[in-house]
Design a protein around this motif. Structure first.
Motif, PDB file in Angstrom:
ATOM      1  N   THR A   6      38.485  38.446  -0.305  1.00 63.44           N
ATOM      2  CA  THR A   6      38.137  39.826  -0.004  1.00 63.44           C
ATOM      3  C   THR A   6      39.277  40.441   0.797  1.00 63.44           C
ATOM      4  O   THR A   6      40.151  39.730   1.302  1.00 63.44           O
ATOM      5  CB  THR A   6      36.795  39.930   0.761  1.00 63.44           C
ATOM      6  N   ILE A   7      39.264  41.740   0.877  1.00 59.48           N
ATOM      7  CA  ILE A   7      40.214  42.472   1.718  1.00 59.48           C
ATOM      8  C   ILE A   7      39.392  43.351   2.643  1.00 59.48           C
ATOM      9  O   ILE A   7      38.456  44.020   2.203  1.00 59.48           O
ATOM     10  CB  ILE A   7      41.180  43.331   0.878  1.00 59.48           C
ATOM     11  N   VAL A   8      39.734  43.324   3.922  1.00 62.01           N
ATOM     12  CA  VAL A   8      39.034  44.161   4.892  1.00 62.01           C
ATOM     13  C   VAL A   8      39.998  45.204   5.444  1.00 62.01           C
ATOM     14  O   VAL A   8      41.193  44.955   5.588  1.00 62.01           O
ATOM     15  CB  VAL A   8      38.391  43.341   6.029  1.00 62.01           C
ATOM     16  N   ASP A   9      39.453  46.358   5.726  1.00 59.81           N
ATOM     17  CA  ASP A   9      40.240  47.486   6.235  1.00 59.81           C
ATOM     18  C   ASP A   9      40.341  47.384   7.759  1.00 59.81           C
ATOM     19  O   ASP A   9      39.838  48.230   8.484  1.00 59.81           O
ATOM     20  CB  ASP A   9      39.566  48.798   5.802  1.00 59.81           C
ATOM     21  N   GLY A  84      47.927  39.307   7.000  1.00 61.27           N
ATOM     22  CA  GLY A  84      48.027  40.699   7.397  1.00 61.27           C
ATOM     23  C   GLY A  84      48.810  41.477   6.366  1.00 61.27           C
ATOM     24  O   GLY A  84      49.901  41.068   5.955  1.00 61.27           O
ATOM     25  N   GLU A  85      48.248  42.590   5.942  1.00 60.19           N
ATOM     26  CA  GLU A  85      48.894  43.464   4.957  1.00 60.19           C
ATOM     27  C   GLU A  85      48.850  44.881   5.522  1.00 60.19           C
ATOM     28  O   GLU A  85      48.031  45.699   5.103  1.00 60.19           O
ATOM     29  CB  GLU A  85      48.174  43.360   3.607  1.00 60.19           C
ATOM     30  N   GLY A  86      49.703  45.122   6.516  1.00 61.58           N
ATOM     31  CA  GLY A  86      49.680  46.410   7.190  1.00 61.58           C
ATOM     32  C   GLY A  86      48.422  46.526   8.024  1.00 61.58           C
ATOM     33  O   GLY A  86      48.133  45.676   8.858  1.00 61.58           O
ATOM     34  N   LEU A  87      47.642  47.576   7.785  1.00 57.14           N
ATOM     35  CA  LEU A  87      46.405  47.782   8.535  1.00 57.14           C
ATOM     36  C   LEU A  87      45.213  47.079   7.885  1.00 57.14           C
ATOM     37  O   LEU A  87      44.088  47.187   8.361  1.00 57.14           O
ATOM     38  CB  LEU A  87      46.116  49.280   8.691  1.00 57.14           C
ATOM     39  N   ARG A  88      45.466  46.363   6.804  1.00 54.95           N
ATOM     40  CA  ARG A  88      44.420  45.611   6.113  1.00 54.95           C
ATOM     41  C   ARG A  88      44.690  44.116   6.227  1.00 54.95           C
ATOM     42  O   ARG A  88      45.810  43.702   6.494  1.00 54.95           O
ATOM     43  CB  ARG A  88      44.355  46.002   4.630  1.00 54.95           C
ATOM     44  N   THR A  89      43.642  43.337   5.985  1.00 55.55           N
ATOM     45  CA  THR A  89      43.775  41.884   6.019  1.00 55.55           C
ATOM     46  C   THR A  89      43.126  41.291   4.784  1.00 55.55           C
ATOM     47  O   THR A  89      41.982  41.611   4.451  1.00 55.55           O
ATOM     48  CB  THR A  89      43.111  41.302   7.290  1.00 55.55           C
ATOM     49  N   SER A  90      43.861  40.440   4.123  1.00 58.52           N
ATOM     50  CA  SER A  90      43.346  39.681   2.995  1.00 58.52           C
ATOM     51  C   SER A  90      42.747  38.384   3.539  1.00 58.52           C
ATOM     52  O   SER A  90      43.371  37.701   4.353  1.00 58.52           O
ATOM     53  CB  SER A  90      44.488  39.373   2.027  1.00 58.52           C
TER      54      SER A  90
END
Length: 129
Positions: A6-9, A84-90
């Motif tokens: 999942t990816i969370v914002d 960490g993918e910028g302001l999102r997290t995988s």
């Protein structure tokens, strides 16, 4: 490798707290924590995006698995990867149904996967799942 994803914002620091809480609600504790990005920077001088591996374990499920076959310890604890993918997290978790694909583990692996899927589904600010 098949995984539960999942990816969370949320940035990784906030997402990590939420992941820990969601796993705890499903009976999983964190046995290990590896900050891959910090290790690469310290040992190799390589800077990269945030990357952590949490070793999650549900003691009751682990005990049942080890009673079936002590060699299952080779795939314990469950790896939960946060990138960490910028302001999102995988968030990715190794699918226990693939790790324990022997028919003797089918029910147990299914239960573990179900609990992990519930943990992911309960995360706040889910973008995809």
């Amino acid at each position: 490798m098949r995984s539960l994803d999942t990816i969370v914002d949320q940035p990784i620091d906030r997402a990590e707290g939420a992941v820990r809480e969601a796993l705890a609600a499903q009976g999983f504790g964190i046995l290990t924590e590896i900050d891959v990005a910090a290790t690469f920077e310290a040992k190799l001088g390589v800077t990269g995006p945030p990357l952590k591996i949490l070793g999650a374990c549900n003691p009751a499920l682990a005990h049942r698995a080890l009673e079936l076959d002590p060699k299952v310890a080779l795939v314990l604890p469950c790896n939960v990867v946060l990138r960490g993918e910028g302001l999102r997290t995988s968030v990715s978790i190794a699918d226990p149904r693939q790790l324990m694909d022997d028919p003797a583990f089918a029910e147990l692996a299914g239960e573990a996967a179900h609990r992990l899927e519930k943990a992911l589904a309960s995360l706040p600010d889910v973008v995809t799942g």
